[in-house]
Design an enzyme around this catalytic site. Structure first.
Site, PDB file in Angstrom:
ATOM      1  N   GLU A 113      22.520  63.455  54.956  1.00 49.99           N
ATOM      2  CA  GLU A 113      22.855  63.286  53.538  1.00 49.99           C
ATOM      3  C   GLU A 113      22.695  64.655  52.906  1.00 49.99           C
ATOM      4  OE1 GLU A 113      23.187  63.222  50.023  1.00 49.99           O
ATOM      5  OE2 GLU A 113      21.222  62.289  49.805  1.00 49.99           O
ATOM      6  N   CYS A 122      20.631  64.858  44.225  1.00 46.84           N
ATOM      7  CA  CYS A 122      21.979  64.975  44.792  1.00 46.84           C
ATOM      8  C   CYS A 122      22.957  64.090  44.028  1.00 46.84           C
ATOM      9  CB  CYS A 122      21.960  64.629  46.283  1.00 46.84           C
ATOM     10  SG  CYS A 122      21.239  63.026  46.655  1.00 46.84           S
TER      11      CYS A 122
END
Length: 489
Positions: free
Chosen positions: A286, A320
């Site tokens: 990720e 993020c």
């Protein structure tokens, strides 16, 4: 029988008893700063060797903890131990493995304020952000435990005359877990325990800027008497141990959350077959985000302004999933930018020990200088309408910053800044807004504000992002409710 999964509720800090509990937890944590913490391999606590320190971003000289620094030799031993212990752990009944997680969740719930307080001092989260992180960590433990129980049951196959066929899931082996510093509780705990509950053993390499939070959870694993060697605690610089544990032929799985650059490095190294390796390594990577909130001319402008500010400046934009691009239809652009600026001016920047602080410090000097560098680029290419400065000398504080009239191809509209910087981009139509939203290499989260039902459906289809939110902010995914992940980089 376990009750059905429910998300852990957030703490209401408007209640005096909750404020008092959080203040007491922060005071307790400050009384424990500066302690020395070990590496743990196969249950052995190792204090010998070089050390590194974790610091408080809001008080940049305040030491949170001192940690033994992992070496290549320790990394090799950790993988060998985890490989040996896997032969025992994989045979443990899945329901028993799940019960370890449920017990850990109960302890974490009892110590919720303390774990939130450690995040306040080690990564400078404000109270609400720290509390949300701990709630998410509890959710992962509860949800993954129940999921393991579910998928351990016989899986359906098509019956065939004269045969008895079975489909079931098996563990892989040694898992390397490299979590980020920005969700040092939730993502670290989720990544680690997902591997554990599915029957794998773990080398946990915590982020060097947030190792204390990881250690506190490792203490819980010891408290629930998770067998030695199932999780091995290996802090230290990636340059010394990261490549070793990724490259090792006995490693089966690497789970990573962090930058695109490191993620791609892991992907490349994991693809190489080393001597003695008889499998292809799996990676769960990720990486970055360059997330957006797209607002069309039919949208509720007040709600959109609230969503943009909350998503852009929650935890100083160090998510993020943070909104770093506000893409706004030209007919409402000036009005909405003004409302976003007005709301952002009210954010209080300061030490998050105090409940009133809306934004703490960014994580460290490197992030501080990198973000300020992007702000200087923005000043050259775009129109600064708010902030753009340092915010005090005691810690790594930066003002909420907004640039207007940004082109979708400009530096601050394309590159991940990971800080409190918002780029406001004007679009000429809904279709143009979708094109701008999809124009980066990242496809993690996004949001669309519109009152047009047809456009909402088009957005579902054409906005290529893992988590797309309609008429709400682009941060704050709940475990099980909004499964999290993205596309592209």
């Amino acid at each position: 029988m376990l009750p059905e999964f429910r998300n852990e509720p957030f703490t209401d800090f408007s209640k005096p008893e909750n404020r008092a509990a959080m203040e007491a937890a922060i005071e307790k944590v400050h009384g424990e700063l500066g302690k020395r913490y070990p590496i743990v391999i196969d249950g052995e606590h190792i204090l010998e060797g070089d050390t590194f320190k974790s610091y408080n971003p809001a008080r940049k000289d305040e030491v949170i903890g001192e940690f033994t620094k992992g070496t290549k030799e320790m990394a090799l031993r950790a993988v060998d131990v985890a490989h040996e212990r896997f032969e025992e752990w994989r045979k443990v009944d899945p329901n028993e493995r799940a019960r370890y997680l449920i017990r850990a969740a109960a302890i974490l719930r009892r110590r919720k304020f303390e774990f939130a307080a450690w995040q306040v001092v080690e990564v400078s989260k404000n109270w609400a952000e720290a509390d949300g992180d701990v709630a998410e960590a509890i959710d992962f433990l509860e949800f993954y435990g129940r999921e393991m129980m579910r998928i351990s049951e016989p899986q359906p196959v098509v019956p065939y005359p004269g045969e008895e066929n079975e489909l079931y899931y098996v563990p892989l082996g040694v898992s390397v877990v490299i979590p980020p510093w920005n969700f040092p509780g939730a993502i670290m705990i989720g990544m680690t325990t997902a591997a554990v509950v599915t029957g794998n053993t773990v080398i946990l390499k915590p982020a060097s800027t947030a190792p204390t939070v990881a250690w506190k959870f490792f203490e819980i694993l010891e408290e629930i008497m998770l067998p030695a060697g199932v999780v091995n605690f290996l802090p230290g610089p990636g340059s010394a141990i990261g490549d070793t544990i990724v490259d090792h032929p006995k490693t089966r799985l690497i789970a990573f959350t962090g930058s695109k650059e490191i993620g791609l490095r892991i992907s490349n190294r994991a693809a190489q077959v080393n001597d003695g390796q008889i499998w292809i390594k799996r990676t769960i990577l990720e990486m970055g985000g360059k997330d957006f909130i797209l607002v069309d001319e039919t949208a509720d402008i007040e709600a959109a302004a609230d969503g943009i500010v909350a998503a852009a400046y929650g935890f100083q934009g160090q998510k993020c999933s943070a909104c770093s691009r506000a893409i706004i239809h030209e007919s409402i652009y000036d009005e909405l930018v003004a409302k976003v600026v007005e709301r952002s001016k009210k954010i209080k920047v300061g030490e998050p020990d105090h409940m009133a602080s809306g934004m703490g410090a960014v994580i460290d000097q490197w992030a501080y200088e990198n973000i300020l560098g992007y702000i200087e680029t923005g000043k050259k290419e775009n129109r600064l309408v708010l902030g753009g400065n340092k915010a005090g000398d005691g810690g790594w504080f930066i003002e909420p910053t907004i640039f207007a009239d940004v082109d979708g191809n400009d530096t601050i509209a394309q590159e991940e800044i990971f800080g409190p910087v918002l780029a406001c981009i004007k679009c000429s139509s809904f279709e143009d807004g979708i094109k701008i939203a999809n124009s980066t290499e990242f496809g993690l989260t996004g949001a669309l504000f519109s009152s047009d039902r047809r456009r909402l459906e088009i957005g579902r289809r054409d906005l290529h992002f893992g988590n797309l939110y309609l008429n709400r902010k682009c941060t704050g995914a709940l475990v099980g409710v909004q499964p999290f992940g993205g596309f592209n980089m």
